[in-house]
Design a protein around this motif. Structure first.
Motif, mmCIF file in Angstrom:
data_model
loop_
_atom_site.group_PDB
_atom_site.id
_atom_site.type_symbol
_atom_site.label_atom_id
_atom_site.label_comp_id
_atom_site.label_asym_id
_atom_site.label_seq_id
_atom_site.Cartn_x
_atom_site.Cartn_y
_atom_site.Cartn_z
ATOM 1 N N SER A 184 0.646 -1.016 0.030
ATOM 2 C CA SER A 184 -0.004 -0.003 -0.020
ATOM 3 C C SER A 184 0.762 1.343 -0.116
ATOM 4 C CB SER A 184 -1.030 -0.044 1.158
ATOM 5 O OG SER A 184 -0.225 -0.116 2.519
ATOM 6 N N ASP A 185 2.145 1.258 0.317
ATOM 7 C CA ASP A 185 2.880 2.206 0.511
ATOM 8 C C ASP A 185 4.075 2.683 -0.306
ATOM 9 O OD1 ASP A 185 4.581 0.662 1.699
ATOM 10 O OD2 ASP A 185 4.706 1.759 3.514
ATOM 11 N N HIS A 186 4.403 1.467 -1.105
ATOM 12 C CA HIS A 186 5.731 1.567 -1.985
ATOM 13 C C HIS A 186 5.462 0.651 -3.185
ATOM 14 C CE1 HIS A 186 7.198 -1.544 0.630
ATOM 15 N NE2 HIS A 186 7.713 -1.829 -0.296
ATOM 16 N N ILE A 187 6.307 0.664 -4.217
ATOM 17 C CA ILE A 187 6.261 -0.122 -5.391
ATOM 18 C C ILE A 187 7.762 -0.769 -5.708
ATOM 19 C CG2 ILE A 187 6.048 -0.295 -7.793
ATOM 20 C CD1 ILE A 187 3.191 -0.164 -6.818
ATOM 21 N N HIS A 188 7.839 -2.096 -5.965
ATOM 22 C CA HIS A 188 9.193 -2.575 -6.525
ATOM 23 C C HIS A 188 8.675 -2.945 -7.982
ATOM 24 C CE1 HIS A 188 11.068 -3.781 -2.721
ATOM 25 N NE2 HIS A 188 9.805 -3.701 -2.479
ATOM 26 N N VAL A 189 9.683 -2.251 -9.179
ATOM 27 C CA VAL A 189 9.797 -2.754 -10.216
ATOM 28 C C VAL A 189 11.377 -3.373 -10.655
ATOM 29 C CG1 VAL A 189 9.959 -1.584 -12.489
ATOM 30 C CG2 VAL A 189 8.459 -0.543 -10.735
ATOM 31 N N PHE A 190 10.901 -4.355 -11.445
ATOM 32 C CA PHE A 190 12.238 -5.095 -11.740
ATOM 33 C C PHE A 190 12.314 -5.099 -13.380
ATOM 34 C CE2 PHE A 190 14.678 -9.343 -11.715
ATOM 35 C CZ PHE A 190 15.765 -8.833 -11.582
ATOM 36 N N VAL A 191 13.179 -4.660 -14.038
ATOM 37 C CA VAL A 191 13.440 -4.418 -15.404
ATOM 38 C C VAL A 191 14.668 -4.917 -15.994
ATOM 39 C CG1 VAL A 191 11.787 -2.257 -15.341
ATOM 40 C CG2 VAL A 191 14.369 -2.184 -15.116
ATOM 41 N N GLY A 192 14.502 -5.380 -17.078
ATOM 42 C CA GLY A 192 15.514 -5.621 -17.980
ATOM 43 C C GLY A 192 15.726 -4.096 -18.721
ATOM 44 N N LEU A 193 16.972 -3.358 -18.605
ATOM 45 C CA LEU A 193 17.154 -2.125 -19.119
ATOM 46 C C LEU A 193 18.095 -2.110 -20.290
ATOM 47 C CD1 LEU A 193 16.330 0.660 -18.006
ATOM 48 C CD2 LEU A 193 18.529 0.733 -17.056
ATOM 49 N N LYS A 194 17.746 -1.648 -21.235
ATOM 50 C CA LYS A 194 18.581 -1.504 -22.572
ATOM 51 C C LYS A 194 19.655 0.132 -22.073
ATOM 52 C CE LYS A 194 15.364 -3.505 -25.674
ATOM 53 N NZ LYS A 194 14.428 -3.365 -26.719
ATOM 54 N N PRO A 195 20.724 -0.170 -22.641
ATOM 55 C CA PRO A 195 21.620 0.960 -22.242
ATOM 56 C C PRO A 195 21.285 2.225 -22.764
ATOM 57 C CG PRO A 195 22.709 -0.655 -23.870
ATOM 58 C CD PRO A 195 21.454 -1.260 -23.379
ATOM 59 N N SER A 196 20.347 2.314 -23.742
ATOM 60 C CA SER A 196 19.911 3.591 -24.439
ATOM 61 C C SER A 196 18.900 4.355 -23.482
ATOM 62 C CB SER A 196 19.073 3.292 -25.753
ATOM 63 O OG SER A 196 17.962 2.493 -25.566
ATOM 64 N N MET A 197 18.431 3.643 -22.464
ATOM 65 C CA MET A 197 17.500 4.326 -21.718
ATOM 66 C C MET A 197 18.460 4.523 -20.187
ATOM 67 S SD MET A 197 14.314 5.397 -20.498
ATOM 68 C CE MET A 197 13.321 5.085 -22.006
ATOM 69 N N ALA A 198 18.140 5.761 -19.772
ATOM 70 C CA ALA A 198 18.622 6.289 -18.275
ATOM 71 C C ALA A 198 17.656 5.711 -17.299
ATOM 72 C CB ALA A 198 19.058 7.679 -18.193
ATOM 73 N N ILE A 199 18.198 5.140 -16.132
ATOM 74 C CA ILE A 199 17.089 4.685 -15.188
ATOM 75 C C ILE A 199 16.566 6.043 -14.786
ATOM 76 C CG2 ILE A 199 16.915 3.878 -12.597
ATOM 77 C CD1 ILE A 199 19.818 2.383 -13.444
#
Length: 153
Positions: free
Chosen positions: A53-68
Motif C-alpha cells: 500500500s505504500d511503495h512499489i518494486h519494479v524489476f526491469v531488463g534495461l537497455k543501455p539507451s535508456m537512463a534509469i
C-alpha cells in the motif's frame, strides 16, 4: 553492422508521498499492469511490478539507451496521472521524490522475481524503512538518512 548487446537488470523501489497507505488492494493490480505497460512502451523489459500500500518494486531488463532516471521519471509521472485521472483516491496522489535502484546478475532473476512477487508476505514482518535500509546496506550504498524518504513513524 555491429550491434549493442547487454544484460542489465535493475530493481527500482519508490514510495507513495509521505509513505501514506494509498495503494488500495482493489486497484493495485491495475496500477501494476499500467506501470508494466509504461516500461514496455519505453522499449524496456518489464519483468515484474508489485508492491504494497505504500511503495512499489519494479524489476526491469534495461537497455543501455535508456537512463534509469528517465524511466523512473516516466513511470512516476504517468502512473500519478493514471491514479489521479481515474480518481482512485480522494485528493491528489503523488509519489515521493527519489528512488532506489539496485542491479542484479542474470543468475539472480528468479530470486529477485520471487522476492518482489511475495511483497505482501514479506512486509508482514518488516517495515518499508527496514527493507529500504537493508537494501542500501546490502549494496554498500553510502547514504545520509536526512536525504532518504520522509518516513512515517
Amino acid at each position: 553492422m555491429p550491434g549493442t548487446f547487454s544484460q542489465i537488470y535493475i530493481q527500482v523501489v519508490f514510495a507513495v508521498k509521505g509513505r501514506e497507505n494509498l495503494i488500495d488492494r482493489r486497484w493495485k493490480d491495475e496500477l501494476h499492469k499500467y506501470i508494466s505497460g509504461i516500461i514496455t512502451n519505453k522499449g524496456q523489459k518489464s519483468i515484474i511490478v508489485n508492491g504494497v500500500s505504500d511503495h512499489i518494486h519494479v524489476f526491469v531488463g534495461l537497455k543501455p539507451s535508456m537512463a534509469i532516471s528517465d524511466l523512473v521519471r516516466d513511470i512516476k509521472n504517468n502512473s500519478t496521472n493514471f491514479i489521479n485521472d481515474k480518481k482512485l483516491i480522494k485528493g491528489k496522489f503523488s509519489w515521493q521524490e527519489g528512488y532506489g535502484a539496485f542491479s542484479y546478475a542474470h543468475s539472480q532473476i528468479d530470486q529477485v522475481y520471487n522476492y518482489i512477487l511475495n511483497q505482501e508476505q514479506h512486509h508482514r514482518g518488516k517495515t518499508f524503512k527496514e527493507e529500504y535500509l537493508e537494501f542500501l546496506t546490502k549494496f554498500d550504498i553510502e547514504f545520509n538518512e536526512e536525504y532518504l524518504f520522509d518516513w512515517i513513524e
